[in-house]
Design a protein around this motif. Sequence first.
Motif, PDB file in Angstrom:
ATOM      1  N   ALA A  80      13.962  44.844   4.678  1.00  0.00           N
ATOM      2  CA  ALA A  80      13.160  43.898   4.251  1.00  0.00           C
ATOM      3  C   ALA A  80      13.285  42.718   3.438  1.00  0.00           C
ATOM      4  O   ALA A  80      13.880  43.127   2.340  1.00  0.00           O
ATOM      5  CB  ALA A  80      11.740  44.667   3.818  1.00  0.00           C
ATOM      6  N   SER A  81      13.470  41.724   4.082  1.00  0.00           N
ATOM      7  CA  SER A  81      13.824  40.381   2.784  1.00  0.00           C
ATOM      8  C   SER A  81      12.618  39.891   2.054  1.00  0.00           C
ATOM      9  O   SER A  81      11.507  40.481   2.494  1.00  0.00           O
ATOM     10  CB  SER A  81      14.352  39.154   3.917  1.00  0.00           C
ATOM     11  N   ALA A  82      12.901  39.194   1.220  1.00  0.00           N
ATOM     12  CA  ALA A  82      11.792  38.472   0.606  1.00  0.00           C
ATOM     13  C   ALA A  82      10.726  37.668   1.406  1.00  0.00           C
ATOM     14  O   ALA A  82       9.572  37.695   1.014  1.00  0.00           O
ATOM     15  CB  ALA A  82      12.335  37.701  -0.502  1.00  0.00           C
ATOM     16  N   GLU A  83      11.424  36.963   2.382  1.00  0.00           N
ATOM     17  CA  GLU A  83      10.475  36.510   3.455  1.00  0.00           C
ATOM     18  C   GLU A  83       9.601  37.394   3.989  1.00  0.00           C
ATOM     19  O   GLU A  83       8.332  36.942   4.066  1.00  0.00           O
ATOM     20  CB  GLU A  83      11.366  35.579   4.248  1.00  0.00           C
ATOM     21  N   ALA A  84      10.135  38.397   4.223  1.00  0.00           N
ATOM     22  CA  ALA A  84       9.135  39.478   5.232  1.00  0.00           C
ATOM     23  C   ALA A  84       8.262  39.792   3.971  1.00  0.00           C
ATOM     24  O   ALA A  84       7.080  39.966   4.336  1.00  0.00           O
ATOM     25  CB  ALA A  84       9.884  40.546   5.498  1.00  0.00           C
ATOM     26  N   CYS A  85       8.592  40.008   2.693  1.00  0.00           N
ATOM     27  CA  CYS A  85       7.250  40.484   1.733  1.00  0.00           C
ATOM     28  C   CYS A  85       6.520  39.269   1.739  1.00  0.00           C
ATOM     29  O   CYS A  85       5.195  39.737   1.664  1.00  0.00           O
ATOM     30  CB  CYS A  85       8.127  40.531   0.383  1.00  0.00           C
ATOM     31  N   ARG A  86       6.734  38.103   1.753  1.00  0.00           N
ATOM     32  CA  ARG A  86       5.765  37.002   1.632  1.00  0.00           C
ATOM     33  C   ARG A  86       4.858  37.067   2.659  1.00  0.00           C
ATOM     34  O   ARG A  86       3.582  36.857   2.691  1.00  0.00           O
ATOM     35  CB  ARG A  86       6.340  35.554   1.641  1.00  0.00           C
ATOM     36  N   SER A 126       9.960  44.476  -2.689  1.00  0.00           N
ATOM     37  CA  SER A 126      10.753  43.420  -3.021  1.00  0.00           C
ATOM     38  C   SER A 126      11.922  44.025  -3.794  1.00  0.00           C
ATOM     39  O   SER A 126      13.163  43.590  -3.581  1.00  0.00           O
ATOM     40  CB  SER A 126      10.095  42.144  -3.280  1.00  0.00           C
ATOM     41  N   LEU A 127      11.583  44.443  -4.966  1.00  0.00           N
ATOM     42  CA  LEU A 127      12.445  44.685  -5.965  1.00  0.00           C
ATOM     43  C   LEU A 127      13.588  45.897  -5.270  1.00  0.00           C
ATOM     44  O   LEU A 127      14.663  45.888  -5.619  1.00  0.00           O
ATOM     45  CB  LEU A 127      11.900  45.321  -7.190  1.00  0.00           C
ATOM     46  N   VAL A 128      12.967  46.990  -4.690  1.00  0.00           N
ATOM     47  CA  VAL A 128      14.000  48.062  -4.288  1.00  0.00           C
ATOM     48  C   VAL A 128      14.719  47.498  -3.068  1.00  0.00           C
ATOM     49  O   VAL A 128      16.029  48.165  -2.894  1.00  0.00           O
ATOM     50  CB  VAL A 128      13.105  49.258  -3.859  1.00  0.00           C
ATOM     51  N   HIS A 129      14.621  46.456  -2.545  1.00  0.00           N
ATOM     52  CA  HIS A 129      15.563  45.832  -1.677  1.00  0.00           C
ATOM     53  C   HIS A 129      16.445  44.871  -2.137  1.00  0.00           C
ATOM     54  O   HIS A 129      17.280  44.131  -1.253  1.00  0.00           O
ATOM     55  CB  HIS A 129      14.686  45.237  -0.109  1.00  0.00           C
ATOM     56  N   TYR A 149      10.461  36.909  -7.955  1.00  0.00           N
ATOM     57  CA  TYR A 149      11.134  38.074  -7.298  1.00  0.00           C
ATOM     58  C   TYR A 149      10.687  38.459  -5.818  1.00  0.00           C
ATOM     59  O   TYR A 149      11.488  38.878  -4.810  1.00  0.00           O
ATOM     60  CB  TYR A 149      10.600  39.403  -8.210  1.00  0.00           C
ATOM     61  N   LEU A 150       9.318  38.138  -5.452  1.00  0.00           N
ATOM     62  CA  LEU A 150       8.957  38.274  -4.110  1.00  0.00           C
ATOM     63  C   LEU A 150       9.692  37.191  -3.302  1.00  0.00           C
ATOM     64  O   LEU A 150       9.886  37.546  -2.011  1.00  0.00           O
ATOM     65  CB  LEU A 150       7.372  38.000  -3.734  1.00  0.00           C
ATOM     66  N   ASP A 151       9.993  35.922  -3.610  1.00  0.00           N
ATOM     67  CA  ASP A 151      10.785  35.119  -3.013  1.00  0.00           C
ATOM     68  C   ASP A 151      12.172  35.429  -2.881  1.00  0.00           C
ATOM     69  O   ASP A 151      12.897  34.802  -2.047  1.00  0.00           O
ATOM     70  CB  ASP A 151      10.415  33.580  -3.617  1.00  0.00           C
ATOM     71  N   ARG A 152      12.692  36.036  -3.746  1.00  0.00           N
ATOM     72  CA  ARG A 152      14.278  36.164  -3.852  1.00  0.00           C
ATOM     73  C   ARG A 152      14.754  36.901  -2.650  1.00  0.00           C
ATOM     74  O   ARG A 152      14.347  37.992  -2.226  1.00  0.00           O
ATOM     75  CB  ARG A 152      14.587  37.111  -5.209  1.00  0.00           C
ATOM     76  N   VAL A 153      15.790  36.215  -2.061  1.00  0.00           N
ATOM     77  CA  VAL A 153      16.451  36.603  -1.136  1.00  0.00           C
ATOM     78  C   VAL A 153      17.831  37.587  -1.319  1.00  0.00           C
ATOM     79  O   VAL A 153      18.544  37.013  -2.235  1.00  0.00           O
ATOM     80  CB  VAL A 153      17.036  35.773  -0.100  1.00  0.00           C
ATOM     81  N   PRO A 154      17.822  38.711  -1.196  1.00  0.00           N
ATOM     82  CA  PRO A 154      18.855  39.629  -1.573  1.00  0.00           C
ATOM     83  C   PRO A 154      20.231  38.993  -1.283  1.00  0.00           C
ATOM     84  O   PRO A 154      20.344  38.307  -0.099  1.00  0.00           O
ATOM     85  CB  PRO A 154      18.702  40.928  -0.888  1.00  0.00           C
ATOM     86  N   ALA A 155      21.265  38.908  -2.085  1.00  0.00           N
ATOM     87  CA  ALA A 155      22.694  38.385  -1.769  1.00  0.00           C
ATOM     88  C   ALA A 155      23.100  39.197  -0.686  1.00  0.00           C
ATOM     89  O   ALA A 155      24.286  38.737  -0.090  1.00  0.00           O
ATOM     90  CB  ALA A 155      23.470  38.379  -2.874  1.00  0.00           C
TER      91      ALA A 155
END
Length: 603
Positions: free
Chosen positions: A21-27, A128-131, A342-348
Amino acid sequence: MGPAAAGRPPPGGARVRGGGASAEACRARCRELPTPGHASPVTSAVLESGLALLAPPAASGETFIPYYTGRIIDILGSRYDPDAFATVISLMCLVSFSSSLAAGCRGGLFMFVHSRLNLRLRRLLFSSLVHQDLAFFQQVKTGDLTSRLSKDTALMSRLVPANANIFLRSLVKVLGLYSFMLGLSWRLTLLTLLESPLTMAAQKVYDARYQAVLKAIQDSLAYSGEVAREAVASVETVRSFGTEEEEAQRYKAALAHTRHLKDRRDLERALYLLFRRLLQLATQVLMLYCGHQQIQAGLMTKGGLVSFLLYQGEVGQYVQTLVYIYGDLLSNVGAAEKVFEYLDRVPAVSTDGTRAPATLQGHVAFRDVSFTYPSRPDLPVLQGVSFELQPGAVTALVGLNGSGKSTCVALLERFFEPQAGEVLLDGEPLRTYDHRYLHRQVALVGQEPTLFSGSVWENITYGLEGCSKEQVMAAAQAAHAAKFIATLDQGLETEVGEKGGQLSVGQKQRIAIARALIRQPSVLILDEATSALDVESEAAVRAAVLSGGARTVLVIAHHMATVEGADHIVVLEGGAVAEQGTHAELMARRGPYYSLVQRQLAE
């Protein structure tokens, strides 16, 4: 534990982790998914419609009260008309009852929405954080994350519905009040507008200062939480060095800084409220003087002036409320900024791979891999590393501390992405594999394994569903854990405590090994995984691992007995592969590996 418990999922699904799940998916979930409690979109629409429909009657009904108050004064001040008096009183009662009923229903709905919003916001932020990638957690302190998850989300979820509630009510009230005021005296209405620009200017200055101090308070609270968390988590170290007073003073200093910021916030607010109150009083005096002039001129009645003054007092309050709400949202943007950041952050490290083949050989290849940690970009950790892990073989990775062994493990687990080169699994890059599939096929057991609060069963089956008791016991037997589990009061149902605190280090290692083996991984990584085991247990675990058939095994160990039995040994030195081969071959070369062995023998 009886057979009925076999195959059960962890309680509440808390131990099962999804992937990708990416941050975009969270939004997207924040905008589209129903709120907690499995509410349907229809329910959400009903709530929103109810709030919109109840706002006008709740607010507009109150605007009639000053008007009828003025009418009563005019009736009592002239020739008394009982019928007119009774009519006005009846209308006031009806309007008051209807307005109060609508306001109560609207307030109840907003409280309901607030609780639902709080739960959804916390759930999405935690998801979002755990991903996020591991580098994120190395750069951000745990206290900061817990503060955003608990305090900032609560602040946001409280502000949004509360401000929406007040904004709707105030807007309807302002429109209604100005309509009545224009009907009573357009001259006095224009005069009241002089107060608004001054109020808005003062509010703008206050909001700018309040926003800065509130953001500082949020950071200070997060820091004090981090100080407390570190001291509690490291209480044994604190006690061993006798630094209890120093830690108490450090926490006291953090709290004192927070108190200083809050005192500054309260002082500035008091001064702002004083100015606003003086401005209101000055406006009221001016209204009384001008109203008296209009009564003398016959342009309005005494009851009309009373009604106008009541309206003027209310409209000033509600206009200021509208301005304040805007400023309040800005002033609390510090809390919202971090949450949405944090919600918008896309994991590296992306987790959107899709490969999940039915069979996997477990052939791993590092191809010219170079890597530097994001927190230390100028310090290369791996430089052009290339080696292979063959299916059915045990490969040992050795080297001095800081040579890059744990980094190789982190790359194989996809905690990070290499800056150059690739890590391949069966000839395909790791990033192309499905996240959950990859971590079921590549299992890691570290030197200090983490257990979760819960039972032994839940920790062994962590992240899995449908495991039978036979599978759990087989994994425990292979990890040489079945014997000590049988001695526990409740066997597999025994609670291990927070972070496995009820178990010894060796017992936790065996539970962690069982947790890895129950997955039947194609690639098993043992990073000092048996360092706390006795000789008998270590030999039994090593035998179980070596009998894994076609399983690929990567071992990092300082015990030469474990390394010597490996089929292949890779020696790292300064982030590069110095040499590789069997134990006999490397000893015969008298190179870096020979030096490591001699050093350990000397110790």
